[in-house]
Motif scaffolding. Structure first.
Motif, PDB file in Angstrom:
ATOM      1  N   HIS A 186       0.756  -1.444   0.300  1.00 11.58           N
ATOM      2  CA  HIS A 186       0.215  -0.209   0.093  1.00 11.58           C
ATOM      3  C   HIS A 186       0.498   1.272   0.086  1.00 11.58           C
ATOM      4  O   HIS A 186       1.610   1.237   0.272  1.00 11.58           O
ATOM      5  CB  HIS A 186      -0.798   0.134   1.180  1.00 11.58           C
ATOM      6  CG  HIS A 186      -2.147  -0.351   1.320  1.00 11.58           C
ATOM      7  ND1 HIS A 186      -2.962  -1.030  -0.169  1.00 11.58           N
ATOM      8  CD2 HIS A 186      -2.560  -1.350   2.011  1.00 11.58           C
ATOM      9  CE1 HIS A 186      -3.725  -1.458   0.031  1.00 11.58           C
ATOM     10  NE2 HIS A 186      -3.371  -1.915   1.336  1.00 11.58           N
ATOM     11  N   VAL A 187       0.128   2.370  -0.466  1.00  6.10           N
ATOM     12  CA  VAL A 187       1.447   4.041   0.002  1.00  6.10           C
ATOM     13  C   VAL A 187       1.730   3.680   0.765  1.00  6.10           C
ATOM     14  O   VAL A 187       2.472   4.303   1.266  1.00  6.10           O
ATOM     15  CB  VAL A 187       0.520   4.761  -1.339  1.00  6.10           C
ATOM     16  CG1 VAL A 187       0.576   4.490  -2.553  1.00  6.10           C
ATOM     17  CG2 VAL A 187      -0.925   5.288  -0.953  1.00  6.10           C
ATOM     18  N   SER A 188       0.788   4.079   1.908  1.00  9.34           N
ATOM     19  CA  SER A 188       1.282   4.025   3.184  1.00  9.34           C
ATOM     20  C   SER A 188       2.253   3.383   3.896  1.00  9.34           C
ATOM     21  O   SER A 188       3.142   3.816   4.022  1.00  9.34           O
ATOM     22  CB  SER A 188      -0.228   3.298   4.277  1.00  9.34           C
ATOM     23  OG  SER A 188       0.121   3.650   5.415  1.00  9.34           O
ATOM     24  N   GLY A 189       2.548   2.246   3.757  1.00 13.96           N
ATOM     25  CA  GLY A 189       3.805   1.432   3.536  1.00 13.96           C
ATOM     26  C   GLY A 189       4.717   1.959   2.584  1.00 13.96           C
ATOM     27  O   GLY A 189       6.695   2.554   3.085  1.00 13.96           O
TER      28      GLY A 189
ATOM     29  N   SER B 215       2.914   4.379  10.954  1.00  9.45           N
ATOM     30  CA  SER B 215       1.279   5.020  10.648  1.00  9.45           C
ATOM     31  C   SER B 215       0.419   3.714  11.001  1.00  9.45           C
ATOM     32  O   SER B 215       1.183   2.678  10.234  1.00  9.45           O
ATOM     33  CB  SER B 215       1.943   4.969   8.777  1.00  9.45           C
ATOM     34  OG  SER B 215       2.289   5.773   8.522  1.00  9.45           O
ATOM     35  N   VAL B 216      -0.291   4.556  11.392  1.00 11.24           N
ATOM     36  CA  VAL B 216      -1.794   3.118  11.383  1.00 11.24           C
ATOM     37  C   VAL B 216      -3.002   3.474  10.656  1.00 11.24           C
ATOM     38  O   VAL B 216      -3.273   4.531  10.304  1.00 11.24           O
ATOM     39  CB  VAL B 216      -1.395   2.896  13.530  1.00 11.24           C
ATOM     40  CG1 VAL B 216      -0.605   2.493  13.858  1.00 11.24           C
ATOM     41  CG2 VAL B 216      -1.764   4.957  13.460  1.00 11.24           C
TER      42      VAL B 216
ATOM     43  N   THR C 230      -4.856   6.224  -2.497  1.00 13.33           N
ATOM     44  CA  THR C 230      -3.486   6.147  -3.393  1.00 13.33           C
ATOM     45  C   THR C 230      -3.077   6.516  -4.391  1.00 13.33           C
ATOM     46  O   THR C 230      -2.006   6.924  -4.885  1.00 13.33           O
ATOM     47  CB  THR C 230      -3.866   4.527  -4.252  1.00 13.33           C
ATOM     48  OG1 THR C 230      -4.496   3.506  -3.495  1.00 13.33           O
ATOM     49  CG2 THR C 230      -2.680   3.793  -5.012  1.00 13.33           C
ATOM     50  N   GLU C 231      -4.113   7.256  -5.240  1.00 16.48           N
ATOM     51  CA  GLU C 231      -3.954   8.975  -5.950  1.00 16.48           C
ATOM     52  C   GLU C 231      -3.513   9.417  -5.440  1.00 16.48           C
ATOM     53  O   GLU C 231      -2.521  10.139  -6.208  1.00 16.48           O
ATOM     54  CB  GLU C 231      -5.644   9.081  -6.482  1.00 16.48           C
ATOM     55  CG  GLU C 231      -6.394   7.914  -7.016  1.00 16.48           C
ATOM     56  CD  GLU C 231      -6.875   6.971  -6.643  1.00 16.48           C
ATOM     57  OE1 GLU C 231      -6.899   6.719  -5.242  1.00 16.48           O
ATOM     58  OE2 GLU C 231      -8.391   7.101  -7.014  1.00 16.48           O
ATOM     59  N   THR C 232      -3.340   9.917  -4.087  1.00 12.97           N
ATOM     60  CA  THR C 232      -1.967  11.175  -3.635  1.00 12.97           C
ATOM     61  C   THR C 232      -0.505  10.564  -3.061  1.00 12.97           C
ATOM     62  O   THR C 232      -0.534  11.232  -2.467  1.00 12.97           O
ATOM     63  CB  THR C 232      -2.929  11.804  -2.999  1.00 12.97           C
ATOM     64  OG1 THR C 232      -3.214  10.819  -1.774  1.00 12.97           O
ATOM     65  CG2 THR C 232      -4.017  12.460  -3.397  1.00 12.97           C
ATOM     66  N   ALA C 233      -0.624   9.527  -3.738  1.00 13.24           N
ATOM     67  CA  ALA C 233       0.564   9.049  -2.579  1.00 13.24           C
ATOM     68  C   ALA C 233       0.542   8.707  -1.575  1.00 13.24           C
ATOM     69  O   ALA C 233       2.213   8.741  -0.954  1.00 13.24           O
ATOM     70  CB  ALA C 233       1.818   9.785  -3.862  1.00 13.24           C
ATOM     71  N   SER C 234      -0.184   8.912  -0.736  1.00 21.05           N
ATOM     72  CA  SER C 234      -0.674   8.248   0.851  1.00 21.05           C
ATOM     73  C   SER C 234      -0.746  10.188   1.204  1.00 21.05           C
ATOM     74  O   SER C 234      -1.431  10.989   0.592  1.00 21.05           O
ATOM     75  CB  SER C 234       1.198   8.280   1.558  1.00 21.05           C
ATOM     76  OG  SER C 234       1.500   9.700   1.712  1.00 21.05           O
ATOM     77  N   GLN C 235      -0.145  10.638   2.613  1.00 21.33           N
ATOM     78  CA  GLN C 235      -0.827  11.695   2.807  1.00 21.33           C
ATOM     79  C   GLN C 235      -1.248  13.151   1.607  1.00 21.33           C
ATOM     80  O   GLN C 235       0.094  13.266   1.087  1.00 21.33           O
ATOM     81  CB  GLN C 235      -0.829  11.990   3.493  1.00 21.33           C
ATOM     82  CG  GLN C 235      -0.067  11.922   4.781  1.00 21.33           C
ATOM     83  CD  GLN C 235       1.635  12.559   5.600  1.00 21.33           C
ATOM     84  OE1 GLN C 235       1.503  13.480   6.443  1.00 21.33           O
ATOM     85  NE2 GLN C 235       3.117  12.261   5.259  1.00 21.33           N
ATOM     86  N   ILE C 236      -2.613  13.461   1.811  1.00 19.52           N
ATOM     87  CA  ILE C 236      -2.432  14.650   1.050  1.00 19.52           C
ATOM     88  C   ILE C 236      -3.317  15.912   2.218  1.00 19.52           C
ATOM     89  O   ILE C 236      -2.890  17.294   1.955  1.00 19.52           O
ATOM     90  CB  ILE C 236      -3.306  15.207  -0.431  1.00 19.52           C
ATOM     91  CG1 ILE C 236      -2.617  15.824  -1.068  1.00 19.52           C
ATOM     92  CG2 ILE C 236      -4.699  14.347  -0.179  1.00 19.52           C
ATOM     93  CD1 ILE C 236      -2.959  16.730  -2.173  1.00 19.52           C
ATOM     94  N   VAL C 237      -3.563  15.516   3.459  1.00 19.99           N
ATOM     95  CA  VAL C 237      -4.199  16.855   4.351  1.00 19.99           C
ATOM     96  C   VAL C 237      -3.859  15.979   5.804  1.00 19.99           C
ATOM     97  O   VAL C 237      -4.064  14.957   5.868  1.00 19.99           O
ATOM     98  CB  VAL C 237      -5.794  16.560   4.052  1.00 19.99           C
ATOM     99  CG1 VAL C 237      -6.339  17.794   5.574  1.00 19.99           C
ATOM    100  CG2 VAL C 237      -5.934  17.616   2.769  1.00 19.99           C
TER     101      VAL C 237
END
Ligand code: ATP
Ligand code: MG
Length: 489
Positions: free
Chosen positions: A199-202, A240-241, A294-301
Motif C-alpha cells: 500500500h502507499v502507506s507502507g 503509521s496506523v 492511493t492516488e495522492t501517494a499517501s497523505q495529502i491533508v
C-alpha cells in the motif's frame, strides 16, 4: 525534464553508516541496503528485466521487498505492488491488466502462485529461487526523471473495480517533502512500518527513510505488543496506523504511557472514530489525523500537532505543496458546506493505468476529484464525511454512514458496525445498521437504537439493526458498503 540522482545511491554516499532498516532480528545500514539493491538489480538483469518493464511483487513486509524495490528502480523497471490478501481471481486481473512481465512472489504464497499460473500465462520466480540466481550486469541508473512511473498500485476496490494508479518518482518525492514540512524531521527519528508495503502507506515510509536518512523499523505482522515494545524500548518515534491498529495498541498499553520520544501516530486510511480520538487525547498519544489515498501517494491533508485538541475529528489542512477545495455541481463551496473533496498537488497521480476515461473524468486541470464528501471549516480545516457513493438521503436530509457507525461503535458491546440506506416509500431511504458484537457481549436492537437516539438527530437513527458474525471487508480490510447493501432483506 527534471531529474534527480539515484535516491538510494545518493543516500548511501551521504550517510553510509546510518541505520536504514531495522527488524527484530537484524539491522542494515544505507551502504548495505544499496549493495543488496544492486545485487537485486543484477539478478533482475540476469532474468531479462529491462528499463520500462512492469514487474509484479507479491510479498509481505520483509527486508527483501526493499532490496527488490530499489533493485527495480536501479534498472528503471516499474514495480506493480500486489495486495497479498487478494483472491487468485483478483490477482490474475491485476497481473494481466498491469501487463506485468514477471511476478516475484514470497515462498509463503506458493499455493496462490500455483493457482495463478493455471489461470494465466505470466513469467514467475519464487523469492528463494530469485535470491539464488547468478548476478547479471545491470545498467544501474545514476539518475531518473521525476515524471517517470515508479510504481503501479491498485486502489482498494472499496467502491468498484480496483484501478491501477501510476505513481511517478516525482509523486513519491513530493509526498515525502510535504510530509516532512508538516511533521518536521528529528535526528533520532525512526519510522515504524507495520502497514503493508504494497500500500502507499507502507511504501511511502520506505522512501521517506531514504530521503530523510532515517531508519525504517519493519514489522512483518502487526502485533500490538511488539509495536508497543518498539515504541517504548527500541526508539521508534513515528508510526503509521489505521484506526483498528491504534485501537489494539491502546488496549495493549493499558495504564502505561508512551515515552515522550514517541512523537507521531499518523492515523489514516479511513474514518477515525471519535471515541478512539478521545481515548488517545486522554492518554496523551500524539495522533496526527490524515487523509489521503492511493492516488495522492499517501497523505495529502494532515492535522498538525498544535491543532490536535482544538480540531479533534478534522483531517487537517492540505500539506504545503497541496491545495484543496470543496465542490458541488461545478461550483466551489464556502466553508461549512459539504461537497466533493477536490485536491491538487505534485503528489497527485498522473492517472490510472490504461484507464484513460477514468483519468479524464477524475483529474481535471491537475485537480483530483476524490469521490469523497467533506467540508472545510472557517479556518480551512477539512472534515471528511464519507464517500459520495455511500451517502444516504432520507427525506431530503443527508446522512453520512460513517457518522452513524462512529456513534454505534462508541457502544461498549459493539466491535464493528456498518450502516447503509434501505429504500423507503415514505423517506426515499432510511439508515439501517449491521452490527458485530464483541464475543462476550450482549446487546439488543433496542439498546443500539436507544444509544443512537441519545447522540444523533432522529432522521440519522437506524430504523433497524441486524446482528451479524462479520462485515464484508475487502483485502485492505475496508468495509464494503456496496456488499452490505445486498444484505438488506
Ligand atoms: P477504490 O478507490 O477502489 O474504491 P479506496 O478508495 O478504498 O478504493 P484507497 O486509495 O486505499 O482505495 O483509499 C482511499 C480512501 O480511503 C479515500 O478516498 C477515503 O474514502 C478513505 N480515507 C482515507 N483517509 C480517510 C480519512 N481520514 N477519513 C475518512 N476516509 C478516509
Ligand atoms: Mg478510491
Amino acid at each position: 525534464m527534471v531529474t534527480m540522482p539515484n535516491w538510494l545511491a545518493k543516500r548511501a554516499s551521504l550517510t553510509p553508516d546510518r541505520k536504514a532498516l531495522i527488524t527484530k532480528e537484524e539491522t542494515w545500514t544505507f551502504r548495505k541496503l544499496h549493495e543488496l539493491s544492486k545485487i537485486a538489480a543484477n539478478k533482475l538483469a540476469a532474468i531479462g528485466i529491462k528499463d520500462g518493464d512492469h514487474v509484479a511483487v507479491l510479498m509481505g513486509n520483509r527486508p527483501e521487498f526493499l532490496f527488490l524495490l530499489h533493485g527495480l528502480e536501479y534498472i528503471g523497471a516499474v514495480a506493480v505492488l500486489l495486495n497479498t490478501k487478494l483472491a487468485v481471481y483478483e490477482l490474475c486481473y491485476q497481473l494481466v491488466d498491469s501487463e506485468s512481465k514477471l511476478l516475484i512472489y514470497d515462498d509463503i504464497f506458493e499455493e496462490k502462485a500455483a493457482d495463478i499460473f493455471t489461470s494465466i500465462e505470466v513469467k514467475k520466480v519464487r523469492l528463494t529461487d530469485f535470491l539464488s540466481i547468478e548476478e547479471g550486469n545491470a545498467d544501474i541508473r545514476s539518475e531518473w526523471q521525476l515524471d517517470r512511473v515508479h510504481t503501479i498500485i491498485y486502489t482498494s476496490g472499496t467502491t468498484g473495480q480496483p484501478k491501477g494508479v501510476m505513481l511517478t518518482y516525482g509523486n513519491h518525492w513530493w509526498s515525502a517533502v510535504g510530509s516532512t514540512l508538516n511533521l518536521g524531521l528529528y535526528s533520532d527519528d525512526c519510522w515504524l512500518c507495520a502497514t503493508p508495503i504494497f500500500h502507499v502507506s507502507g511504501l511511502s515510509i520506505l522512501l521517506r527513510s531514504v530521503f530523510y536518512g532515517i531508519p525504517v523499523y519493519l514489522v512483518n505482522k502487526f502485533e500490538p505488543c511488539e509495536v508497543n515494545d518498539a515504541i517504548e524500548k527500541q526508539g521508534v518515534t513515528i508510526i503509521s496506523v489505521v484506526s483498528q491498529m491504534l485501537m489494539r495498541m491502546v488496549a495493549d498499553l493499558g495504564e502505561r504511557k508512551y515515552p515522550k520520544s514517541f512523537r507521531c501516530a499518523l492515523l489514516g486510511g479511513g474514518p477515525a472514530p471519535k471515541p478512539l480520538l478521545e481515548m488517545c487525547r486522554e492518554k496523551e498519544i500524539p495522533v496526527y489525523q490524515t487523509y489521503g489515498m492511493t492516488e495522492t501517494a499517501s497523505q495529502i491533508v494532515t492535522l498538525s500537532s498544535e491543532y490536535m485538541l482544538t480540531k479533534l475529528g478534522s483531517a487537517g489542512m492540505p500539506l504545503f505543496p497541496a491545495q484543496l477545495r470543496i465542490e458541488k455541481d461545478g461550483a466551489v463551496l464556502p466553508p461549512n458546506e459539504a461537497g466533493e473533496i477536490v485536491v491538487k498537488g505534485p503528489n497527485v497521480t498522473i492517472g490510472y493505468w490504461k484507464k484513460e476515461d477514468a483519468t479524464k473524468k477524475n483529474i481535471i486541470d491537475g485537480w483530483l476529484y476524490t469521490g469523497d464528501i467533506g467540508y472545510v471549516d472557517e479556518d480551512g480545516f477539512l472534515y471528511v464525511l464519507d464517500r459520495r457513493t455511500d451517502l444516504i438521503i432520507s427525506g431530503g436530509e443527508n446522512i453520512y454512514p460513517a457518522e452513524v457507525e462512529s456513534v454505534i461503535l462508541s457502544h461498549p458491546s459493539v466491535e464493528e458496525a456498518g450502516v447503509v440506506g434501505k429504500d423507503s416509500v415514505e423517506w426515499g431511504q432510511v439508515p439501517v445498521a449491521f452490527v458485530k458484537l464483541f464475543d462476550s457481549q450482549t446487546a439488543t436492537k433496542e439498546d443500539i437504537i436507544a444509544h443512537c437516539k441519545e447522540r444523533l438527530a432522529k432522521y440519522k437513527v437506524p430504523t433497524d439493526v441486524f446482528f451479524v458474525d462479520h462485515l464484508p471487508r475487502n483485502a485492505s480490510n475496508k468495509l464494503m458498503r456496496k456488499e452490505l447493501r445486498k444484505w438488506i432483506r
